[in-house]
Structures are given as C-alpha cells and as structure tokens.
Scaffold this motif. Structure first.
Motif, PDB file in Angstrom:
ATOM      1  N   ASP A 182      65.393  67.586  55.456  1.00 52.35           N
ATOM      2  CA  ASP A 182      65.936  68.476  54.355  1.00 52.35           C
ATOM      3  C   ASP A 182      64.573  70.051  54.562  1.00 52.35           C
ATOM      4  OD1 ASP A 182      63.548  66.432  53.774  1.00 52.35           O
ATOM      5  OD2 ASP A 182      63.919  66.828  51.439  1.00 52.35           O
ATOM      6  N   LYS A 183      63.266  69.159  54.237  1.00 56.69           N
ATOM      7  CA  LYS A 183      61.973  69.981  54.414  1.00 56.69           C
ATOM      8  C   LYS A 183      61.519  70.027  55.824  1.00 56.69           C
ATOM      9  CE  LYS A 183      61.777  69.729  49.345  1.00 56.69           C
ATOM     10  NZ  LYS A 183      63.022  69.265  48.601  1.00 56.69           N
ATOM     11  N   VAL A 184      60.032  71.150  56.151  1.00 57.47           N
ATOM     12  CA  VAL A 184      59.211  71.165  57.118  1.00 57.47           C
ATOM     13  C   VAL A 184      57.960  70.601  55.840  1.00 57.47           C
ATOM     14  CG1 VAL A 184      57.487  71.761  58.333  1.00 57.47           C
ATOM     15  CG2 VAL A 184      60.329  72.292  58.303  1.00 57.47           C
ATOM     16  N   LYS A 185      57.467  68.799  56.290  1.00 59.31           N
ATOM     17  CA  LYS A 185      56.777  68.457  55.957  1.00 59.31           C
ATOM     18  C   LYS A 185      54.983  69.057  56.850  1.00 59.31           C
ATOM     19  CE  LYS A 185      58.739  66.252  52.887  1.00 59.31           C
ATOM     20  NZ  LYS A 185      58.813  64.799  52.648  1.00 59.31           N
ATOM     21  N   LEU A 186      53.518  68.533  55.687  1.00 52.76           N
ATOM     22  CA  LEU A 186      52.895  69.539  56.655  1.00 52.76           C
ATOM     23  C   LEU A 186      51.194  68.589  55.981  1.00 52.76           C
ATOM     24  CD1 LEU A 186      53.306  71.937  55.551  1.00 52.76           C
ATOM     25  CD2 LEU A 186      52.074  72.798  56.434  1.00 52.76           C
ATOM     26  N   SER A 187      50.761  67.368  57.113  1.00 50.45           N
ATOM     27  CA  SER A 187      49.937  66.459  56.402  1.00 50.45           C
ATOM     28  C   SER A 187      47.914  67.120  56.824  1.00 50.45           C
ATOM     29  CB  SER A 187      49.730  65.392  57.455  1.00 50.45           C
ATOM     30  OG  SER A 187      50.428  64.245  56.334  1.00 50.45           O
ATOM     31  N   LEU A 188      47.454  67.396  56.127  1.00 52.57           N
ATOM     32  CA  LEU A 188      46.142  68.436  56.679  1.00 52.57           C
ATOM     33  C   LEU A 188      44.882  67.165  56.508  1.00 52.57           C
ATOM     34  CD1 LEU A 188      46.351  71.544  55.339  1.00 52.57           C
ATOM     35  CD2 LEU A 188      47.225  71.084  57.258  1.00 52.57           C
ATOM     36  N   ARG A 189      44.172  67.359  57.405  1.00 46.38           N
ATOM     37  CA  ARG A 189      43.211  66.741  57.358  1.00 46.38           C
ATOM     38  C   ARG A 189      41.717  67.239  57.906  1.00 46.38           C
ATOM     39  NH1 ARG A 189      45.922  64.284  55.568  1.00 46.38           N
ATOM     40  NH2 ARG A 189      46.678  61.370  55.689  1.00 46.38           N
ATOM     41  N   SER A 190      40.394  67.369  57.621  1.00 48.32           N
ATOM     42  CA  SER A 190      40.093  68.207  57.253  1.00 48.32           C
ATOM     43  C   SER A 190      38.127  66.900  57.273  1.00 48.32           C
ATOM     44  CB  SER A 190      39.718  69.693  56.532  1.00 48.32           C
ATOM     45  OG  SER A 190      39.533  68.673  54.828  1.00 48.32           O
ATOM     46  N   THR A 191      37.000  67.826  57.673  1.00 42.92           N
ATOM     47  CA  THR A 191      35.518  67.414  57.959  1.00 42.92           C
ATOM     48  C   THR A 191      35.387  68.450  56.862  1.00 42.92           C
ATOM     49  OG1 THR A 191      35.141  68.766  59.515  1.00 42.92           O
ATOM     50  CG2 THR A 191      35.753  66.714  59.802  1.00 42.92           C
ATOM     51  N   GLY A 192      34.085  67.611  56.451  1.00 39.58           N
ATOM     52  CA  GLY A 192      32.907  68.638  55.027  1.00 39.58           C
ATOM     53  C   GLY A 192      33.802  69.185  54.301  1.00 39.58           C
ATOM     54  N   ASP A 193      33.205  70.362  54.259  1.00 39.89           N
ATOM     55  CA  ASP A 193      33.371  70.916  52.311  1.00 39.89           C
ATOM     56  C   ASP A 193      34.601  71.936  52.656  1.00 39.89           C
ATOM     57  OD1 ASP A 193      30.884  69.777  50.868  1.00 39.89           O
ATOM     58  OD2 ASP A 193      30.092  71.504  51.702  1.00 39.89           O
ATOM     59  N   PHE A 194      35.280  71.789  53.647  1.00 39.93           N
ATOM     60  CA  PHE A 194      36.508  72.275  53.541  1.00 39.93           C
ATOM     61  C   PHE A 194      37.064  71.964  53.272  1.00 39.93           C
ATOM     62  CE2 PHE A 194      40.411  74.549  55.464  1.00 39.93           C
ATOM     63  CZ  PHE A 194      40.365  75.582  55.965  1.00 39.93           C
ATOM     64  N   PRO A 195      38.114  72.821  52.194  1.00 41.68           N
ATOM     65  CA  PRO A 195      39.306  72.373  50.735  1.00 41.68           C
ATOM     66  C   PRO A 195      40.879  72.673  51.806  1.00 41.68           C
ATOM     67  CG  PRO A 195      38.788  74.750  51.249  1.00 41.68           C
ATOM     68  CD  PRO A 195      37.860  74.364  51.615  1.00 41.68           C
ATOM     69  N   ALA A 196      41.144  71.002  52.396  1.00 40.29           N
ATOM     70  CA  ALA A 196      42.709  70.700  52.883  1.00 40.29           C
ATOM     71  C   ALA A 196      43.299  71.007  51.898  1.00 40.29           C
ATOM     72  CB  ALA A 196      42.576  69.779  53.456  1.00 40.29           C
ATOM     73  N   ASN A 197      42.890  70.898  50.713  1.00 39.45           N
ATOM     74  CA  ASN A 197      43.377  70.808  49.781  1.00 39.45           C
ATOM     75  C   ASN A 197      43.837  71.636  48.913  1.00 39.45           C
ATOM     76  OD1 ASN A 197      41.153  71.160  48.568  1.00 39.45           O
ATOM     77  ND2 ASN A 197      41.253  69.180  46.790  1.00 39.45           N
ATOM     78  N   GLU A 198      43.156  72.995  48.892  1.00 35.73           N
ATOM     79  CA  GLU A 198      43.603  74.564  48.180  1.00 35.73           C
ATOM     80  C   GLU A 198      44.761  75.376  49.355  1.00 35.73           C
ATOM     81  OE1 GLU A 198      41.488  78.665  48.527  1.00 35.73           O
ATOM     82  OE2 GLU A 198      40.191  76.755  47.645  1.00 35.73           O
ATOM     83  N   ILE A 199      44.131  75.167  50.298  1.00 30.69           N
ATOM     84  CA  ILE A 199      45.594  75.035  51.877  1.00 30.69           C
ATOM     85  C   ILE A 199      46.894  74.991  50.733  1.00 30.69           C
ATOM     86  CG2 ILE A 199      46.583  75.633  54.033  1.00 30.69           C
ATOM     87  CD1 ILE A 199      44.048  75.714  54.946  1.00 30.69           C
ATOM     88  N   CYS A 200      47.560  73.629  51.033  1.00 33.22           N
ATOM     89  CA  CYS A 200      48.554  72.762  50.283  1.00 33.22           C
ATOM     90  C   CYS A 200      49.141  73.359  49.018  1.00 33.22           C
ATOM     91  CB  CYS A 200      48.135  71.457  50.381  1.00 33.22           C
ATOM     92  SG  CYS A 200      48.360  70.389  52.004  1.00 33.22           S
ATOM     93  N   LYS A 201      47.855  73.287  48.262  1.00 29.45           N
ATOM     94  CA  LYS A 201      48.457  73.686  46.619  1.00 29.45           C
ATOM     95  C   LYS A 201      48.433  74.914  47.060  1.00 29.45           C
ATOM     96  CE  LYS A 201      46.641  73.678  41.977  1.00 29.45           C
ATOM     97  NZ  LYS A 201      45.583  73.722  40.724  1.00 29.45           N
ATOM     98  N   LYS A 202      47.881  75.812  47.270  1.00 32.36           N
ATOM     99  CA  LYS A 202      48.450  77.883  47.109  1.00 32.36           C
ATOM    100  C   LYS A 202      49.070  78.091  47.797  1.00 32.36           C
ATOM    101  CE  LYS A 202      45.656  81.962  47.744  1.00 32.36           C
ATOM    102  NZ  LYS A 202      44.446  82.749  47.857  1.00 32.36           N
ATOM    103  N   TYR A 203      49.949  77.208  49.339  1.00 30.36           N
ATOM    104  CA  TYR A 203      50.810  77.796  50.341  1.00 30.36           C
ATOM    105  C   TYR A 203      51.914  76.617  50.536  1.00 30.36           C
ATOM    106  CZ  TYR A 203      47.266  81.391  51.767  1.00 30.36           C
ATOM    107  OH  TYR A 203      45.839  82.344  51.516  1.00 30.36           O
ATOM    108  N   PHE A 204      51.671  75.893  50.396  1.00 28.98           N
ATOM    109  CA  PHE A 204      52.994  74.841  50.865  1.00 28.98           C
ATOM    110  C   PHE A 204      52.795  73.388  49.581  1.00 28.98           C
ATOM    111  CE2 PHE A 204      50.531  75.936  54.409  1.00 28.98           C
ATOM    112  CZ  PHE A 204      51.756  76.802  55.327  1.00 28.98           C
ATOM    113  N   ASN A 205      53.624  73.970  48.514  1.00 23.72           N
ATOM    114  CA  ASN A 205      53.903  72.678  47.053  1.00 23.72           C
ATOM    115  C   ASN A 205      53.621  71.370  47.189  1.00 23.72           C
ATOM    116  OD1 ASN A 205      56.419  75.443  46.409  1.00 23.72           O
ATOM    117  ND2 ASN A 205      56.490  74.779  48.660  1.00 23.72           N
ATOM    118  N   GLY A 206      51.419  71.099  47.692  1.00 26.31           N
ATOM    119  CA  GLY A 206      51.107  69.953  47.681  1.00 26.31           C
ATOM    120  C   GLY A 206      49.351  70.219  46.909  1.00 26.31           C
TER     121      GLY A 206
END
Length: 336
Positions: free
Chosen positions: A277-301
């Motif tokens: 039904d959808k395309v799912k994304l899982s992001l992981r990052s190191t240090g202070d990089f904001p993986a959650n910001e990308i998911c919230k801003k662009y991918f409904n997460g």
C-alpha cells in the motif's frame, strides 16, 4: 492527569486491563508490553496484551507470548476487551494513529489510559503519562514505573526481567547508542540479577535468522546498496517483487538499515522498501544528524534523532528521487 497515588490505588484491587503497543511491534514494544503484563498478573489483574498487527518470529519466545492477541486476527474479541477494560496501558507510542484501527477503539473507551513512552510530541489522549525522550527504550520506563514510581521492585521476577532486558537491548542497539547511559547499564545489571540471561536473550533475538532472511540480506548488500560518498549517505531500496522472491516475513527486514550505516564514513542510511500500500522508509544516522526531522518533514513520520521512520504514497522510484533531492538541503550537516 491522574497522580501516582491514584494509579497505585487503582492497581490495589483487581482490574480488567489492556496493554497495547504500536503497529508492527519491535523488541522494545513487545518486551515492555510483556514485561508489564508479567508484573500486573502477579497482582491479580485480568490482563490482555493486544497488538495492532503481527510481529517478528524472533520475539515469539518471550515469556507469556502465547497470551498475546493480534487485533487483525481477532477483531471482535479485541474490541470487547478494550470496551470492558478499566485501564489501558499504551506502551512505546504516543499517538493513537500508531495503532491503526485499534486507536479509535482506545479513544472511545472510558478506561483510564496510561502512556509509557520515549518518543517526541505526545498526543493528549492519556490520563497518566510516564514519558521521557532521554530514555533509551520504553522498557526502561516500564522498569522505572514499577520500581521507582510504584515502589514495587519486589515484584521483579525472571519473566519481567527477561522481557524488559530484551526491550532495552534491542532499542539501544545492544547498548551502543548514546542513549545507553550509565543508568541504563545499572538497570541492565539489576535485570540480570533478577534472572535475565543476557547471553541467551541476545542469541534468541540476533542469532535466530531464517535462511531466506540471510539470503535476502546478502542480496541487499551485494545488489541494492548505493553509496553517495559526496553526501556521506547510503541507500538500500527493495521492491515488493524482491520481497516476494525471498518470501520475506514480518521481521525479516529488521536491522538491515544498520548495515548501510556501518559503512566507513557514512553519516545517514536509508532503507526504502516498497510495500503493498505504501513505500516505507527507515532512517539511521550518527552524531547530531536529525533523521527524525527528515521523516517528519517529508515522509509522514518521525522518531528519534538517530533512528526514525516514515512512509510515502508515491511509487518507489519517485520516493527515492525525492529522498535524494532533499539531501542537498542537509549537505552541510552531512559533511560536518
């Protein structure tokens, strides 16, 4: 909001209790839920764990797993239990949308709702909240709730310890994430003292793969891994045809994104997978990089700074193109 003393008073007499957790539960979701279950049944409560969906086979060994009800498989019974409950514990999520159709049943219920969670931006549906974004896992907060809030550490037994250790271990990346501070290690030590066999838990979770999963992992790393060196980013994409070809089941894709992040010099890793039904994304990052910001801003997460997820209603190709295009806005942070 209820007070701690009011919660203790409610739990002093037998209650009908439902424990639920998020869609496609992971080790922390199931560990915290079954750990709390093992505590509450000692006190004489009638308790049911209801998950919105199925969950990985490598968690089915957890104590009392056979008592879990999966909403999608037993909808009428689940609805009845939620309607009859006087208390509903909501673990490892803070928005009712995270439990799909079950969320509307919980919202409509007259039961007191107790949230135990460590994610950002909680929704106001609860009557009591034990919440901290600094906690490495919901299981850590369940431990804190029992031992420090309710002052009932004497109930801690091997079943509770096993479940909570599993939740903490999996959500802390086997204690390697920054959130695994000295407090987490002290809790882990106490859980081991209470009977958690740390070596066995690790083996059952991480050394318990099917042949199909291993072959699929090899395919992802050999054929689907793309490295964007100029942006310190690694991407793995998977089509639904590939999922079918390898007979991928719930849990088989768990943790694959971490292999991409382990490449030398990579700061951001994405696992982008085409579902029905959808395309799912899982992001992981190191240090202070904001993986959650990308998911919230662009991918409904959303999620945590270094571990987040989301979805897209576009097709796989367009989702990947959008992801790559937005990386230019984060180039400075990626190259720091």
């Amino acid at each position: 909001m209820l007070s701690v003393s009011e919660i203790k008073s409610l739990l002093a007499t037998p209650q009908k209790i439902v424990i639920t957790t998020h869609h496609k539960p992971d080790g922390d979701a199931m560990g915290s839920s079954l750990g709390l279950y093992a505590y509450l049944i000692q006190k004489g409560h009638h308790v049911t764990v209801i998950t919105p969906t199925d969950y990985p086979y490598f968690l089915h060994w957890l104590p009392n797993n056979s008592d879990v009800i999966i909403y999608t498989e037993q909808q009428e019974l689940s609805a009845k239990l939620v309607e009859e409950a006087s208390l509903i514990f909501c673990l490892d999520f803070n928005s009712l949308s995270r439990i799909n159709e079950l969320g509307e049943l919980v919202r409509a219920s007259d039961a007191y709702k107790i949230m135990i969670d460590h994610h950002l931006d909680p929704e106001d549906f609860d009557d009591y909240r034990h919440w901290s974004i600094s906690a490495c896992a919901a299981a850590q907060l369940v431990y804190d709730f029992i031992v420090n809030e309710l002052k009932e550490g004497e109930f801690m037994n091997k079943d509770i310890a096993t479940c909570l250790y599993t939740g903490i271990m999996t959500d802390s990346g086997s204690f390697r994430f920054p959130s695994a501070d000295s407090t987490v290690y002290r809790i882990a030590a106490d859980l081991i003292d209470c009977g958690a066999e740390h070596w066995r838990i690790h083996q059952l979770v991480y050394d318990n793969a099917t042949e199909n999963r291993l072959r699929f992992l090899g395919h992802c790393l050999s054929n689907k891994l793309e490295i964007l060196r100029d942006l310190r980013t690694a991407i793995i994409t998977v089509t639904k045809e590939e999922l079918k070809a390898f007979n991928i089941q719930t849990g088989d894709t768990e943790g694959i994104v971490n292999y991409a992040l382990s490449v030398n010099g990579i700061k951001l890793a994405a696992f982008i997978i085409e579902r029905t039904d959808k395309v799912k994304l899982s992001l992981r990052s190191t240090g202070d990089f904001p993986a959650n910001e990308i998911c919230k801003k662009y991918f409904n997460g959303g999620g945590h700074r270094n571990a987040a997820g989301g979805y897209s209603d576009q097709n796989l190709e367009d989702t990947v193109l959008e992801f790559k295009a937005l990386l230019s806005d984060y180039k400075t942070q990626l190259l720091q």
